[in-house]
Motif scaffolding. Structure first.
Motif, PDB file in Angstrom:
ATOM      1  N   GLU A  84      28.701  11.270  23.891  1.00 40.10           N
ATOM      2  CA  GLU A  84      28.900  12.677  23.654  1.00 40.10           C
ATOM      3  C   GLU A  84      28.564  13.632  24.500  1.00 40.10           C
ATOM      4  OE1 GLU A  84      31.109  13.533  21.139  1.00 40.10           O
ATOM      5  OE2 GLU A  84      31.394  11.604  20.550  1.00 40.10           O
ATOM      6  N   GLU A  85      29.253  14.778  24.824  1.00 38.94           N
ATOM      7  CA  GLU A  85      28.809  15.793  25.852  1.00 38.94           C
ATOM      8  C   GLU A  85      27.971  16.585  25.481  1.00 38.94           C
ATOM      9  OE1 GLU A  85      30.351  16.362  29.088  1.00 38.94           O
ATOM     10  OE2 GLU A  85      31.170  14.318  28.621  1.00 38.94           O
ATOM     11  N   SER A  86      27.508  16.714  24.133  1.00 39.07           N
ATOM     12  CA  SER A  86      26.420  17.520  23.787  1.00 39.07           C
ATOM     13  C   SER A  86      25.836  16.741  22.752  1.00 39.07           C
ATOM     14  CB  SER A  86      26.909  18.818  23.217  1.00 39.07           C
ATOM     15  OG  SER A  86      27.792  18.655  22.218  1.00 39.07           O
ATOM     16  N   GLY A  87      24.471  17.093  22.377  1.00 39.96           N
ATOM     17  CA  GLY A  87      23.891  16.518  21.157  1.00 39.96           C
ATOM     18  C   GLY A  87      22.433  16.760  21.103  1.00 39.96           C
ATOM     19  N   ASP A  88      21.554  16.074  20.511  1.00 45.08           N
ATOM     20  CA  ASP A  88      20.050  16.355  20.338  1.00 45.08           C
ATOM     21  C   ASP A  88      19.320  15.974  21.565  1.00 45.08           C
ATOM     22  OD1 ASP A  88      20.587  17.326  17.985  1.00 45.08           O
ATOM     23  OD2 ASP A  88      19.892  15.499  16.773  1.00 45.08           O
ATOM     24  N   LEU A  89      19.724  14.819  22.392  1.00 43.52           N
ATOM     25  CA  LEU A  89      19.029  14.486  23.320  1.00 43.52           C
ATOM     26  C   LEU A  89      19.725  13.830  24.296  1.00 43.52           C
ATOM     27  CD1 LEU A  89      16.012  13.367  24.517  1.00 43.52           C
ATOM     28  CD2 LEU A  89      16.303  11.357  23.205  1.00 43.52           C
ATOM     29  N   LEU A  90      19.550  14.301  25.532  1.00 40.96           N
ATOM     30  CA  LEU A  90      20.114  13.520  26.862  1.00 40.96           C
ATOM     31  C   LEU A  90      19.196  12.655  27.564  1.00 40.96           C
ATOM     32  CD1 LEU A  90      22.682  13.356  28.663  1.00 40.96           C
ATOM     33  CD2 LEU A  90      21.621  15.283  30.014  1.00 40.96           C
ATOM     34  N   VAL A  91      19.360  11.360  27.710  1.00 41.69           N
ATOM     35  CA  VAL A  91      18.645  10.693  28.377  1.00 41.69           C
ATOM     36  C   VAL A  91      18.910  10.508  29.915  1.00 41.69           C
ATOM     37  CG1 VAL A  91      17.336   8.261  28.855  1.00 41.69           C
ATOM     38  CG2 VAL A  91      17.959   9.201  26.391  1.00 41.69           C
ATOM     39  N   VAL A  92      18.245  10.965  30.951  1.00 39.34           N
ATOM     40  CA  VAL A  92      18.768  10.939  32.390  1.00 39.34           C
ATOM     41  C   VAL A  92      17.945   9.783  33.023  1.00 39.34           C
ATOM     42  CG1 VAL A  92      18.898  12.075  34.432  1.00 39.34           C
ATOM     43  CG2 VAL A  92      19.142  13.395  32.231  1.00 39.34           C
ATOM     44  N   GLY A  93      18.477   8.972  33.873  1.00 37.60           N
ATOM     45  CA  GLY A  93      18.312   8.027  34.431  1.00 37.60           C
ATOM     46  C   GLY A  93      18.685   7.788  36.078  1.00 37.60           C
ATOM     47  N   TRP A  94      18.195   6.886  36.656  1.00 36.41           N
ATOM     48  CA  TRP A  94      18.693   6.739  37.928  1.00 36.41           C
ATOM     49  C   TRP A  94      18.177   5.098  38.435  1.00 36.41           C
ATOM     50  CZ3 TRP A  94      15.106   5.788  42.530  1.00 36.41           C
ATOM     51  CH2 TRP A  94      13.740   5.819  42.211  1.00 36.41           C
ATOM     52  N   GLY A  95      19.114   4.487  39.285  1.00 35.06           N
ATOM     53  CA  GLY A  95      18.767   3.376  40.045  1.00 35.06           C
ATOM     54  C   GLY A  95      18.983   2.270  38.839  1.00 35.06           C
ATOM     55  N   SER A  96      18.157   1.134  38.688  1.00 41.79           N
ATOM     56  CA  SER A  96      18.518  -0.138  38.244  1.00 41.79           C
ATOM     57  C   SER A  96      18.154  -0.008  36.582  1.00 41.79           C
ATOM     58  CB  SER A  96      17.554  -1.264  38.474  1.00 41.79           C
ATOM     59  OG  SER A  96      16.155  -0.841  38.090  1.00 41.79           O
ATOM     60  N   THR A  97      17.836   1.110  36.109  1.00 41.24           N
ATOM     61  CA  THR A  97      17.488   1.423  34.511  1.00 41.24           C
ATOM     62  C   THR A  97      18.961   1.604  33.764  1.00 41.24           C
ATOM     63  OG1 THR A  97      16.984   3.703  34.966  1.00 41.24           O
ATOM     64  CG2 THR A  97      15.225   1.882  34.668  1.00 41.24           C
ATOM     65  N   LYS A  98      19.824   1.747  34.590  1.00 43.57           N
ATOM     66  CA  LYS A  98      21.088   2.325  33.863  1.00 43.57           C
ATOM     67  C   LYS A  98      21.637   1.436  32.576  1.00 43.57           C
ATOM     68  CE  LYS A  98      26.060   3.606  34.549  1.00 43.57           C
ATOM     69  NZ  LYS A  98      27.131   3.525  35.571  1.00 43.57           N
ATOM     70  N   GLY A  99      21.568   0.269  32.949  1.00 43.04           N
ATOM     71  CA  GLY A  99      22.021  -0.701  31.841  1.00 43.04           C
ATOM     72  C   GLY A  99      21.287  -0.720  30.737  1.00 43.04           C
ATOM     73  N   ALA A 100      19.957  -0.915  30.772  1.00 38.99           N
ATOM     74  CA  ALA A 100      19.205  -0.746  29.621  1.00 38.99           C
ATOM     75  C   ALA A 100      19.136   0.655  28.877  1.00 38.99           C
ATOM     76  CB  ALA A 100      17.838  -0.999  30.358  1.00 38.99           C
ATOM     77  N   ILE A 101      19.406   1.741  29.835  1.00 38.66           N
ATOM     78  CA  ILE A 101      19.560   3.049  29.051  1.00 38.66           C
ATOM     79  C   ILE A 101      20.712   3.051  28.305  1.00 38.66           C
ATOM     80  CG2 ILE A 101      19.818   5.393  29.565  1.00 38.66           C
ATOM     81  CD1 ILE A 101      17.939   5.231  31.776  1.00 38.66           C
ATOM     82  N   GLU A 102      21.986   2.560  28.930  1.00 44.17           N
ATOM     83  CA  GLU A 102      23.004   2.732  28.229  1.00 44.17           C
ATOM     84  C   GLU A 102      23.036   1.910  26.906  1.00 44.17           C
ATOM     85  OE1 GLU A 102      26.180   2.311  30.990  1.00 44.17           O
ATOM     86  OE2 GLU A 102      25.983   4.525  31.688  1.00 44.17           O
ATOM     87  N   GLU A 103      22.567   0.803  27.027  1.00 43.50           N
ATOM     88  CA  GLU A 103      22.384  -0.222  25.849  1.00 43.50           C
ATOM     89  C   GLU A 103      21.400   0.517  24.672  1.00 43.50           C
ATOM     90  OE1 GLU A 103      21.859  -4.304  26.444  1.00 43.50           O
ATOM     91  OE2 GLU A 103      20.920  -4.672  24.475  1.00 43.50           O
ATOM     92  N   ALA A 104      20.445   1.188  25.161  1.00 45.06           N
ATOM     93  CA  ALA A 104      19.452   1.794  24.115  1.00 45.06           C
ATOM     94  C   ALA A 104      20.339   2.891  23.552  1.00 45.06           C
ATOM     95  CB  ALA A 104      18.383   2.537  24.782  1.00 45.06           C
ATOM     96  N   VAL A 105      21.268   3.676  24.179  1.00 41.10           N
ATOM     97  CA  VAL A 105      21.903   4.958  23.716  1.00 41.10           C
ATOM     98  C   VAL A 105      22.999   4.302  22.621  1.00 41.10           C
ATOM     99  CG1 VAL A 105      23.483   6.711  24.489  1.00 41.10           C
ATOM    100  CG2 VAL A 105      21.466   6.283  25.880  1.00 41.10           C
ATOM    101  N   ASP A 106      23.651   3.244  23.174  1.00 38.30           N
ATOM    102  CA  ASP A 106      24.495   2.678  22.122  1.00 38.30           C
ATOM    103  C   ASP A 106      23.858   2.116  20.886  1.00 38.30           C
ATOM    104  OD1 ASP A 106      26.567   2.831  23.965  1.00 38.30           O
ATOM    105  OD2 ASP A 106      26.539   1.030  24.587  1.00 38.30           O
ATOM    106  N   ARG A 107      22.770   1.804  21.015  1.00 33.05           N
ATOM    107  CA  ARG A 107      22.076   1.259  19.714  1.00 33.05           C
ATOM    108  C   ARG A 107      21.547   2.620  19.047  1.00 33.05           C
ATOM    109  NH1 ARG A 107      17.670  -3.359  21.011  1.00 33.05           N
ATOM    110  NH2 ARG A 107      18.652  -4.229  22.915  1.00 33.05           N
ATOM    111  N   ALA A 108      21.136   3.402  19.715  1.00 30.46           N
ATOM    112  CA  ALA A 108      20.747   4.862  19.002  1.00 30.46           C
ATOM    113  C   ALA A 108      21.969   5.453  18.253  1.00 30.46           C
ATOM    114  CB  ALA A 108      20.060   5.657  20.092  1.00 30.46           C
ATOM    115  N   ARG A 109      23.116   5.352  18.832  1.00 33.43           N
ATOM    116  CA  ARG A 109      24.024   6.118  18.367  1.00 33.43           C
ATOM    117  C   ARG A 109      24.664   5.163  17.134  1.00 33.43           C
ATOM    118  NH1 ARG A 109      25.988  10.067  21.393  1.00 33.43           N
ATOM    119  NH2 ARG A 109      28.138  10.139  20.409  1.00 33.43           N
TER     120      ARG A 109
END
Lengths: 637, 340
Positions: free
Chosen positions: A513-538
Motif C-alpha cells: 500500500e502507498e501509505s500505512g503504519d510502517l515503511l521498510v526501506v532497503g537496498w541491494g540484495s535484501t530486497k527479496g527477504a524484505i518483500e517476503e517479510a512484508v508479504d507475511r506481515a500484511r
C-alpha cells in the motif's frame, strides 16, 4: 535409522502413497549440503541448484563458506556447502530454515544446528561412519552431537556414505559429494539426464574418466536412496515460456560487462569479487575484451582510468579492502572526469573482516571515501538479473556524465544462483564510447555547460583536442589553476552533474500500500527477504509496505513525500547499527545503519533502522520479527 | 550442392575460415544496425532509443525523455546517414552470401592473379563498409562520397587486421593457367586459397610459393587440408592431378626448411612436354627445387658430392646456405665410426 517421520516445508502438504513410499507434496523446500572444506559440498549444491532452476523451479542458492580457507576438519565453524531454496514459484531469497540437509559429519551439522539454520522438523541425512570410528574421542563426539540434536524434532537418517562410495572410489572424500547429489536427485525426483549434463559441464575441463566416475557415484547415491528411503518430496516445476539463464551474481556482472561493450577489466584478485574476473578471463577475449590483473588494487584502478582516458570502455572490480586502496585514484577519475565503472562486491569489514561473508557496509565508503569533494554515482542491483543489467546502465551513465559509477553488489549476490529470463541483447549497448570528430576551434578541454555541468569527452589523438589531464585543480582549459574562482567552478560543475542525473530519476515504487503504519526501506540484495517479510506481515493484518532503493547517489526523488505517508520508516540493512536500548546509547549518540544515516540527512525524516551483521543474508522471519517489534513500539515519526 | 566432389571437399576444408569471416561480418552488421537504429528514425531517436541504450536496469527508474536531453550527440547529417546505410547494405549482402561468394572459376587462358584480385577486391567492399561504419560511430566520417568510400577495395589497400580476417577462396582452374607468381602478392595475413586444378599441370606448381611463414600444400585428396585450414597465417593449397608431386610445407613444423617440408609423393615420370608456356626444362627445375628443399643438409651435401660437375659451378644461393652445405659435406666425409 529414521527416528521420526515428520517432514517440513512451506505450502499445502498433501500426502499420498506410491508403492508404499510416502510422497510429500510441497510448494517449496530448502535443502542444503554441508561438509568439511574440500569435500566438494559446494559443487554438489551448485549442480543441484542449477538443475532445479533448469527444470523450472524458482531457486536461490547461498554458499555456506567458512571464513578460513582450510579450517580444521570436523569443526562446527568449518562447515562448507550450499543451501538451495527452490519452489514452484519464483524464489527471491534464501528463506528462513533448511528443511532437508545432507551432512558429511556430525560436527558441521551441529554448527548449522547451533546457528539455528535448520527447521525444527528438518530431515537430516547424516554420514554414519563416525559412529564406529576407531578413535574413541570421535565416537564420543558423535554421541554428544546426536544428543544435542535430539533436543529438536529432527528426523535423522544415517547414511553409510563412506562405505557406499568405497565401492567405487578409493578416496571417498573425492566422491561423497556426487553420492549426496544422487540422494537429492532421488528425494526430489530430479531429471537424471539434466544432472548428467550438469556434471559434464561442471567437469568440462577434466577427463572423460572423471566425468564417468562422478556419474557412477551420483547414480550410486540415487540407488541407495531408492532402496532405503521411505519418502520422496515433490515440488511441482513450471517450465517458463521464455528462455531462461541460470548464473550467479559475479557471472552476471561479467556477462553484463561483455554485453555492455566493455573492453577492459582491470582488477586485482580479492574475495568475493575474484570469480567475476575468472569468468571474464574465460570469455572476454572472444568479444575483444581484455582482463588485466594488475600488481595491486591501486594499479588496477589506475590502468582502468588510463584506458578510459584513452577512449576505451573500462571497469574495475574489487571488494572492501580493495575499495579502500582505490579511493585516491577514484578521486582522480572524478576530478579528470573520466568515465569509469567500479564494481564493489561487498564483504564483511572493517579491515580483512569476513572475506567470504556478506555485508552491506561499504555504502558510506563508496560514497564519501575520497578526500575532497568527489561527487559520483552509486547504484545497487538487488537481484542477480539486475547485476547483469546494471552494467549496461552504469556504463551509459558513466559516459554521459563523465564520472565514476560504483555498482555495489555483495557476497550474497556474488555467489548465489538464480534463474532469470535470458536478456535480449541490444547492439546499442555497445555503441562506440567516443566521437573522434575534430574539436571545433575555441572549445576548451572541459566545455562545461554552465546549466548541467556536462561537457563533451576528449581523447588523446583527437584533432584539436590536445590538453593536459591533471588531478590538480584546473580551469576549463585543463590548466592548473589555484585561483578561488576556478576551483569553485570546477567543484560546482562536477556536483551539478549529480543533481542533473537525479533530475532524470523517477521516484521509487512502493511495494504494498502507498501509505500505512510502517515503511521498510532497503537496498541491494535484501530486497527479496524484505518483500517476503512484508508479504507475511500484511498477511497477518499489519499495515506495512516496503521501498527498495537502487540509486544511492544521487538518491531517487520523492523520498520525503513517500516517507510522509507512513507513520514510521525503518531501514533494514546488513551493516552495523547500535540498538536503541543498548547501554550508553541515546538518540543523540546512536550510530545508525548506513542508508538510514543518508536518508535522515537527505529527508530530515526521523528514519529508524534495524540492521544486523551476522555474515549471512538476512532471513525474512527475522525481518518480520523486527517489523512486529517496531510496530509494537507505537507509531509516529 | 556442388556436383564436383572436389568442390565439396574444398568447401568443407575452408568451412572454419568461412565461419570466422562471416562471424566478423555479422558482428559488424549488428554494430551498424545499432548505429542506424539510434540515428535514423526521428521517432526512434527519442525515448525508445534512450531506453535501449540505458538497458533494462533503468526501466521505471530513469525518465527517458529527461535523460535524452542530456545526450550531447549532434544530429546526424543525412549525407553521413546515407553512407552508413549503403555500408550496411553491402555488409548485409556479404553476410547473407552463400558459398558461391567464396568460389571462383577461372576461364581457360585467363590470369589466376587477376581473378583472385577481382574477387578479393569485391569482398574488400565489406572491409570498406566496416571502415565507413567505424568512422561514423567514431564521429570521423566527414569527407568522401559514398561511391569513393564503398567501392571495391583492392587487396593492396587492406590493412594488416583486415588481411588477418581475409575470406578464404576456392579457385577452380586449368593446370596450364596455374602460375604461382600470380598468388605471391596475396600470401599475407590469414589468406587461404585452395586451388582445384583441372587437366594437366606442372609437377610442382606451388613450390615457388614456399616461404618460412606460408603454408603450401599440393595434394590429391583431403590429406593436409585440416592443417591448411587451421594454419595461423597465409596458406595455399592445390588439389592436383595424380602425376604431380604431393607435399606439405608447414611453417609450424620447425625452423629448418627441410623440417617443414614433407614430400610424400614425387612424380615417377619426368615431364615430357610443355604446360602453360613452361618448358620441360623449367618443369624439371621446379621439381628439383622442391626435392632439394625437402632434403636435410647431409643428404643435400652428399648429393652435391655425387654430382661433381654441379659443385664446380659457382654457388648461387645465400652464402650462409653454402657454408652450411659445405660443413655438412665435410661432416659426411669424416669417418666417425672409430671415435670414442
Amino acid at each position: 535409522m529414521a527416528t521420526k517421520s515428520k517432514t517440513a516445508g512451506k505450502g499445502t502438504r498433501k500426502r499420498a502413497k506410491d508403492e508404499g513410499r510416502e510422497i510429500i507434496r510441497v510448494s517449496e523446500h530448502t535443502a542444503e549440503i554441508v561438509s568439511d572444506s574440500g569435500e566438494g559440498a559446494q559443487k554438489c549444491g551448485q549442480i543441484f541448484g542449477a538443475v532445479c532452476a533448469k527444470m523450472g523451479n524458482g531457486a536461490w542458492t547461498v554458499e555456506i563458506i567458512p571464513a578460513e580457507i582450510q579450517p580444521p576438519p570436523r569443526s562446527k565453524a568449518g562447515g562448507s556447502g550450499n543451501r538451495v531454496r527452490f519452489g514452484t514459484e519464483r524464489i527471491t531469497n534464501w528463506g528462513d530454515a533448511t528443511n532437508l540437509v545432507v551432512a558429511f559429519n556430525e560436527q558441521v551439522l551441529l554448527g548449522r544446528h547451533e546457528l539455528d539454520a535448520l527447521a525444527d522438523d528438518a530431515i537430516i541425512l547424516l554420514e554414519n561412519m563416525w559412529a564406529t570410528h576407531p578413535d574413541p574421542d570421535i565416537q564420543q563426539q558423535w554421541k554428544e552431537a546426536l544428543e544435542a540434536l535430539s533436543t529438536r524434532n529432527y528426523r535423522i537418517i544415517e547414511v553409510p556414505m563412506e562405505e557406499e562410495c568405497l565401492k567405487i572410489v578409493e578416496d571417498p572424500r573425492r566422491g561423497k559429494n556426487m553420492f549426496a547429489l544422487g540422494l537429492f536427485a532421488f528425494i526430489y525426483d530430479r531429471d537424471l539426464e539434466l544432472i548428467r549434463a550438469q556434471i559434464a559441464h561442471q567437469f568440462r575441463k577434466k577427463s572423460e574418466e572423471v566425468y564417468a566416475r562422478n556419474v557412477l557415484l551420483m547414480e550410486a547415491g540415487y540407488a541407495w536412496a531408492d532402496a532405503n528411503l521411505d519418502f520422496r518430496i515433490e515440488i511441482p516445476t513450471v517450465k517458463s515460456d521464455q528462455p531462461m539463464v541460470v548464473m550467479n551474481g559475479n557471472e552476471a556482472i561479467g556477462m553484463g560487462a561483455v554485453a555492455a561493450g566493455m573492453e577492459l577489466c582491470s582488477m586485482y584478485p580479492i574475495t568475493p569479487a575474484t570469480s567475476a574476473s575468472h569468468y571474464l578471463s574465460d570469455v572476454f577475449d572472444k568479444f575483444g575484451g581484455v582482463v588485466h590483473q594488475a600488481e595491486d588494487e591501486i594499479a588496477a584502478v589506475g590502468v582502468a582510468i588510463g584506458a578510459s582516458y584513452a577512449g576505451k570502455v573500462a571497469f574495475t572490480i574489487t571488494s572492501g579492502p580493495g575499495l579502500s586502496l582505490k579511493q585516491e585514484f577514484l578521486g582522480l577519475a572524478v576530478m579528470v572526469e573520466v568515465p569509469l565503472v567500479v564494481v564493489d562486491v561487498q564483504r564483511g569489514g572493517p579491515s580483512t573482516g569476513l572475506p567470504t561473508k556478506v555485508e552491506q557496509s561499504d555504502l558510506l565508503a563508496a560514497m564519501f571515501g575520497q578526500h575532497g569533494d568527489a561527487p559520483h554515482v552509486v547504484l545497487a542491483p538487488a537481484t542477480i538479473e539486475e547485476c547483469f543489467h546494471s552494467m549496461v546502465t552504469a556504463r551509459r551513465i558513466a559516459e554521459t556524465f563523465r564520472t565514476v559509477v560504483m555498482v555495489l553488489t555483495d557476497a550474497n549476490l556474488a555467489t548465489g544462483v538464480q534463474p532469470f529470463p535470458r536478456p535480449e541483447l541490444d547492439p546499442r549497448w555497445q555503441q562506440a564510447p567516443v566521437s573522434l570528430s575534430p574539436i571545433p576551434e575555441g572549445k576548451p578541454a572541459y566545455d562545461w555547460d554552465p546549466r548541467t555541468g556536462l561537457s563533451s569527452r576528449r581523447v588523446p589523438g583527437q584533432k584539436d583536442g590536445m590538453h593536459t589531464a591533471t588531478g590538480l585543480a584546473h580551469n576549463e582549459w585543463s590548466k592548473v589553476a589555484y585561483d578561488p574562482e576556478s576551483h569553485e567552478r570546477g567543484c560546482r560543475m562536477r556536483s551539478r552533474k549529480i543533481a542533473v542525473l537525479q533530475h532524470t530519476l523517477r521516484a521509487p515504487e512502493v511495494y504494498g500500500e502507498e501509505s500505512g503504519d510502517l515503511l521498510v526501506v532497503g537496498w541491494g540484495s535484501t530486497k527479496g527477504a524484505i518483500e517476503e517479510a512484508v508479504d507475511r506481515a500484511r498477511a497477518q493484518g499489519l499495515s506495512v509496505s516496503s521501498c527498495h532503493l537502487t540509486f544511492l547517489s544521487p538518491l531517487q526523488p520523492g523520498l520525503k513525500e513517500i516517507f510522509r505517508r507512513f507513520e514510521r520508516v525503518m531501514t533494514v540493512e546488513i551493516n552495523y547499527s547500535d540498538e536503541p536500548h543498548d547501554p550508553f546509547i541515546t538518540d543523540e549518540n546512536r550510530r545508525r545503519a548506513q542508508l538510514c544515516l543518508l536518508l535522515r540527512a537527505h529527508t530530515l525524516v526521523d528514519v529508524d533502522c534495524w540492521s544486523r551483521v551476522p555474515g549471512q543474508p538476512l532471513r525474512p522471519g527475522f525481518i518480520l520479527n523486527a517489523i512486529r517489534e517496531r510496530l509494537a513500539m507505537g507509531v509516529g515519526v | 550442392m556442388p556436383s564436383d566432389p572436389r568442390i565439396e571437399l574444398a568447401l568443407r576444408a575452408v568451412a572454419a575460415p568461412i565461419d570466422r569471416y562471416r562471424s566478423a561480418v555479422v558482428t559488424t552488421v549488428e554494430e551498424v544496425r545499432g548505429y542506424l537504429a539510434s540515428h535514423r528514425s526521428p521517432t526512434e531517436s527519442g525515448d525508445g532509443n534512450t531506453a535501449a541504450r540505458l538497458g533494462a536496469f533503468a526501466a521505471g527508474r530513469i525518465d527517458y525523455a529527461r535523460f535524452a536531453t542530456l545526450l550531447t550527440e549532434a544530429p546526424d547529417d543525412p549525407e553521413r546517414l546515407r553512407k552508413v546505410e549503403k555500408a550496411f547494405d553491402i555488409l548485409r549482402v556479404i553476410a547473407a552470401g552463400d558459398e558461391d561468394l567464396f568460389k571462383i572459376k577461372v576461364k581457360g587462358g585467363a590470369r589466376l592473379g587477376a581473378a583472385v584480385a577481382k574477387r578479393l577486391a569485391e569482398m574488400g567492399r565489406g572491409f570498406a563498409a566496416a571502415r565507413v561504419a567505424g568512422m561514423a560511430t567514431a564521429g570521423s566520417l566527414n569527407s568522401g562520397s559514398a561511391e569513393e568510400l564503398l567501392a571495391p577495395m583492392a587487396f593492396e589497400r587492406w590493412s594488416a587486421a583486415e588481411r588477418r580476417l581475409a575470406p578464404p577462396l576456392v579457385v577452380e582452374l586449368e593446370g596450364a593457367d596455374l602460375h604461382a607468381g600470380d598468388l605471391v602478392e596475396f600470401m599475407d595475413g590469414n589468406v587461404k586459397i585452395l586451388l582445384l586444378v583441372n587437366g594437366e599441370s606442372t609437377p610442382a606448381p606451388l613450390a615457388p610459393l614456399i616461404t618460412p611463414g606460408t603454408f603450401v600444400l599440393q595434394t590429391g585428396d583431403d590429406t593436409g587440408l585440416g592443417r591448411f585450414a587451421e594454419h595461423e597465417g597465409p596458406a595455399v593449397a592445390a588439389l592436383v592431378p595424380e602425376d604431380a608431386a604431393r607435399f606439405i610445407h608447414d611453417p609450424a613444423r620447425g625452423a629448418n626448411l627441410w623440417d617443414r617440408i614433407e614430400i610424400y609423393h614425387a612424380p615417377e615420370k619426368e615431364p615430357r612436354r610443355s604446360v602453360g608456356g613452361r618448358s620441360v626444362s623449367q618443369q624439371k627445375q621446379e621439381l628439383q627445387q622442391l626435392l632439394a628443399m625437402g632434403k636435410a643438409p647431409v643428404e643435400a651435401a652428399a648429393s652435391v658430392a655425387d654430382a661433381a660437375p654441379v659443385t664446380a659451378v659457382a654457388p648461387s644461393g645465400p652464402v650462409s646456405n653454402q657454408v652450411d652445405k659445405l660443413a655438412a659435406w665435410l661432416l659426411s666425409q669424416a669417418d666417425l665410426e672409430n671415435i670414442g
